[in-house]
Design a protein around this motif. Structure first.
Motif, PDB file in Angstrom:
ATOM      1  N   ASP A   1       5.080   7.429   2.015  1.00 44.75           N
ATOM      2  CA  ASP A   1       5.384   6.076   2.834  1.00 44.75           C
ATOM      3  C   ASP A   1       6.663   6.142   3.385  1.00 44.75           C
ATOM      4  O   ASP A   1       6.942   5.557   4.629  1.00 44.75           O
ATOM      5  CB  ASP A   1       4.914   5.050   1.839  1.00 44.75           C
ATOM      6  CG  ASP A   1       3.681   4.843   1.742  1.00 44.75           C
ATOM      7  OD1 ASP A   1       2.802   5.493   2.337  1.00 44.75           O
ATOM      8  OD2 ASP A   1       3.231   4.367   0.849  1.00 44.75           O
ATOM      9  N   LEU A   2       7.747   6.493   2.767  1.00 46.78           N
ATOM     10  CA  LEU A   2       9.040   6.380   3.133  1.00 46.78           C
ATOM     11  C   LEU A   2       9.260   7.393   4.311  1.00 46.78           C
ATOM     12  O   LEU A   2       9.788   6.974   5.310  1.00 46.78           O
ATOM     13  CB  LEU A   2       9.884   6.822   2.058  1.00 46.78           C
ATOM     14  CG  LEU A   2      10.500   5.791   0.914  1.00 46.78           C
ATOM     15  CD1 LEU A   2      11.410   6.300   0.029  1.00 46.78           C
ATOM     16  CD2 LEU A   2      11.035   4.513   1.687  1.00 46.78           C
ATOM     17  N   VAL A   3       8.841   8.569   4.167  1.00 45.09           N
ATOM     18  CA  VAL A   3       8.974   9.672   5.409  1.00 45.09           C
ATOM     19  C   VAL A   3       8.107   9.019   6.715  1.00 45.09           C
ATOM     20  O   VAL A   3       8.725   9.009   7.596  1.00 45.09           O
ATOM     21  CB  VAL A   3       8.457  10.802   5.083  1.00 45.09           C
ATOM     22  CG1 VAL A   3       8.356  11.728   6.241  1.00 45.09           C
ATOM     23  CG2 VAL A   3       9.417  11.404   4.018  1.00 45.09           C
ATOM     24  N   ALA A   4       7.137   8.493   6.615  1.00 42.80           N
ATOM     25  CA  ALA A   4       6.367   7.816   7.588  1.00 42.80           C
ATOM     26  C   ALA A   4       7.236   6.652   8.184  1.00 42.80           C
ATOM     27  O   ALA A   4       6.969   6.395   9.364  1.00 42.80           O
ATOM     28  CB  ALA A   4       4.836   7.388   7.062  1.00 42.80           C
TER      29      ALA A   4
ATOM     30  N   TYR B   1      12.368  16.393   2.866  1.00 48.45           N
ATOM     31  CA  TYR B   1      13.804  16.119   2.219  1.00 48.45           C
ATOM     32  C   TYR B   1      14.868  15.870   3.286  1.00 48.45           C
ATOM     33  O   TYR B   1      15.536  14.880   3.158  1.00 48.45           O
ATOM     34  CB  TYR B   1      14.065  17.286   1.233  1.00 48.45           C
ATOM     35  CG  TYR B   1      15.502  16.970   0.460  1.00 48.45           C
ATOM     36  CD1 TYR B   1      15.306  16.294  -0.893  1.00 48.45           C
ATOM     37  CD2 TYR B   1      16.698  17.503   0.879  1.00 48.45           C
ATOM     38  CE1 TYR B   1      16.375  16.282  -1.737  1.00 48.45           C
ATOM     39  CE2 TYR B   1      17.769  17.356   0.194  1.00 48.45           C
ATOM     40  CZ  TYR B   1      17.466  16.530  -1.104  1.00 48.45           C
ATOM     41  OH  TYR B   1      18.814  16.447  -1.706  1.00 48.45           O
ATOM     42  N   GLN B   2      15.029  16.623   4.210  1.00 55.55           N
ATOM     43  CA  GLN B   2      15.784  16.610   5.388  1.00 55.55           C
ATOM     44  C   GLN B   2      15.681  15.236   5.972  1.00 55.55           C
ATOM     45  O   GLN B   2      16.714  14.795   6.528  1.00 55.55           O
ATOM     46  CB  GLN B   2      15.742  17.859   6.202  1.00 55.55           C
ATOM     47  CG  GLN B   2      16.318  19.274   5.252  1.00 55.55           C
ATOM     48  CD  GLN B   2      17.769  19.106   5.042  1.00 55.55           C
ATOM     49  OE1 GLN B   2      18.553  18.352   5.619  1.00 55.55           O
ATOM     50  NE2 GLN B   2      17.911  19.514   3.978  1.00 55.55           N
ATOM     51  N   THR B   3      14.463  14.904   6.108  1.00 53.45           N
ATOM     52  CA  THR B   3      14.192  13.596   6.945  1.00 53.45           C
ATOM     53  C   THR B   3      14.813  12.269   6.283  1.00 53.45           C
ATOM     54  O   THR B   3      15.510  11.513   6.871  1.00 53.45           O
ATOM     55  CB  THR B   3      12.701  13.211   6.993  1.00 53.45           C
ATOM     56  OG1 THR B   3      11.941  14.480   7.959  1.00 53.45           O
ATOM     57  CG2 THR B   3      12.244  12.128   7.905  1.00 53.45           C
ATOM     58  N   LEU B   4      14.720  12.461   4.888  1.00 47.21           N
ATOM     59  CA  LEU B   4      15.410  11.463   3.872  1.00 47.21           C
ATOM     60  C   LEU B   4      16.909  11.554   3.956  1.00 47.21           C
ATOM     61  O   LEU B   4      17.506  10.584   4.285  1.00 47.21           O
ATOM     62  CB  LEU B   4      14.816  11.488   2.495  1.00 47.21           C
ATOM     63  CG  LEU B   4      13.359  11.437   2.254  1.00 47.21           C
ATOM     64  CD1 LEU B   4      13.056  11.584   0.722  1.00 47.21           C
ATOM     65  CD2 LEU B   4      12.741  10.172   2.660  1.00 47.21           C
ATOM     66  N   LEU B   5      17.421  12.555   3.988  1.00 46.47           N
ATOM     67  CA  LEU B   5      18.934  12.865   4.046  1.00 46.47           C
ATOM     68  C   LEU B   5      19.225  12.487   5.334  1.00 46.47           C
ATOM     69  O   LEU B   5      20.718  12.004   5.446  1.00 46.47           O
ATOM     70  CB  LEU B   5      19.134  14.257   3.717  1.00 46.47           C
ATOM     71  CG  LEU B   5      20.679  14.839   3.249  1.00 46.47           C
ATOM     72  CD1 LEU B   5      20.653  14.280   2.012  1.00 46.47           C
ATOM     73  CD2 LEU B   5      20.542  16.405   3.127  1.00 46.47           C
TER      74      LEU B   5
END
Length: 229
Positions: free
Chosen positions: A220-223, A18-22
């Motif tokens: 996939d988004l995080v990767a 979640y923090q990676t996306l943020l």
């Protein structure tokens, strides 16, 4: 060819991811996300932002963090310093959708729920309202949301917000055929989808080309984000 990606906000996500996306968002967007009271609203806004950045990054080669957005005078967002990239985001219930094209694009997704026909009577064109109430009771909800998403996608395509009343134009739907009746002097095309039987999605584009539609996972988004580091 326009591209359409959608994702489910109910998919599990770790605190780290979640923090990676943020971390891909600009500071003002992060602050806006934090202000939402409910988790679902935070996720819809965050995922929509990240999904747009992901699609634009893939198309332009610009890293997700370096993409900058702005808004026109009506509040429609656009990509700064990119004259051939247009995007639009919509979300409802558990789905977030983003569309990308080389020309203007408008999308709208709505979860089909119990309906109040007074909404159509008050805000839709009289021809659309008459079409809805002429149908079998069990078909009226799908018909209302069909018109609703088409109208919203068209307004978002134009980028003029609520300055264009919903009853100032109308659609005629006959099976898969959609005809727009409007005073605007341009040609547009509409695509309609039904997700899991209770989500209606409409897309408005300026060419009749096929639309590539794909579901994408949080993994996939995080990767992808981590691959940019």
């Amino acid at each position: 060819m326009a591209e359409l990606y959608y994702m489910n906000i109910e998919d599990p996500i770790s605190a780290e991811d979640y923090q990676t996306l943020l971390g891909t968002c600009a500071s003002d967007k992060r602050e806006a996300i934090h202000k939402f009271r409910f988790e679902a609203d935070r996720k819809r806004t965050l995922y929509g932002e990240v999904l747009a950045r992901f699609m634009i990054a893939k198309k332009t080669g610009v890293t997700m963090k370096d993409i900058e957005f702005d808004k026109n005078s009506y509040g429609k967002p656009y990509v700064k310093d990119q004259n051939e990239i247009f995007y639009n985001i919509s979300h409802s219930g558990k789905y977030v959708v983003c569309g990308l094209d080389t020309e203007d694009i408008g999308i709208d997704i709505e979860e089909i729920r119990d309906i109040d026909l007074d909404i159509a009577k008050r805000f839709f064109h009289v021809k659309e309202y008459e079409d809805i109430i002429s149908r079998e009771i069990r078909e009226q909800a799908h018909s209302l949301y069909d018109f609703w998403t088409l109208k919203e996608s068209y307004i978002k395509f134009l980028g003029v917000g609520l300055s264009k009343p919903l009853n100032s134009f109308y659609f005629m739907i006959n099976g898969e055929s959609v005809q727009l009746c409007s005073q605007e002097d341009h040609t547009v095309y509409f695509h309609r989808y039904l997700l899991q039987d209770n989500y209606r999605l409409a897309v408005c584009v300026s060419t009749p080309d096929h639309i590539h539609m794909e579901k994408i996972s949080l993994h996939d988004l995080v990767a992808y984000i981590k691959s940019e580091s």
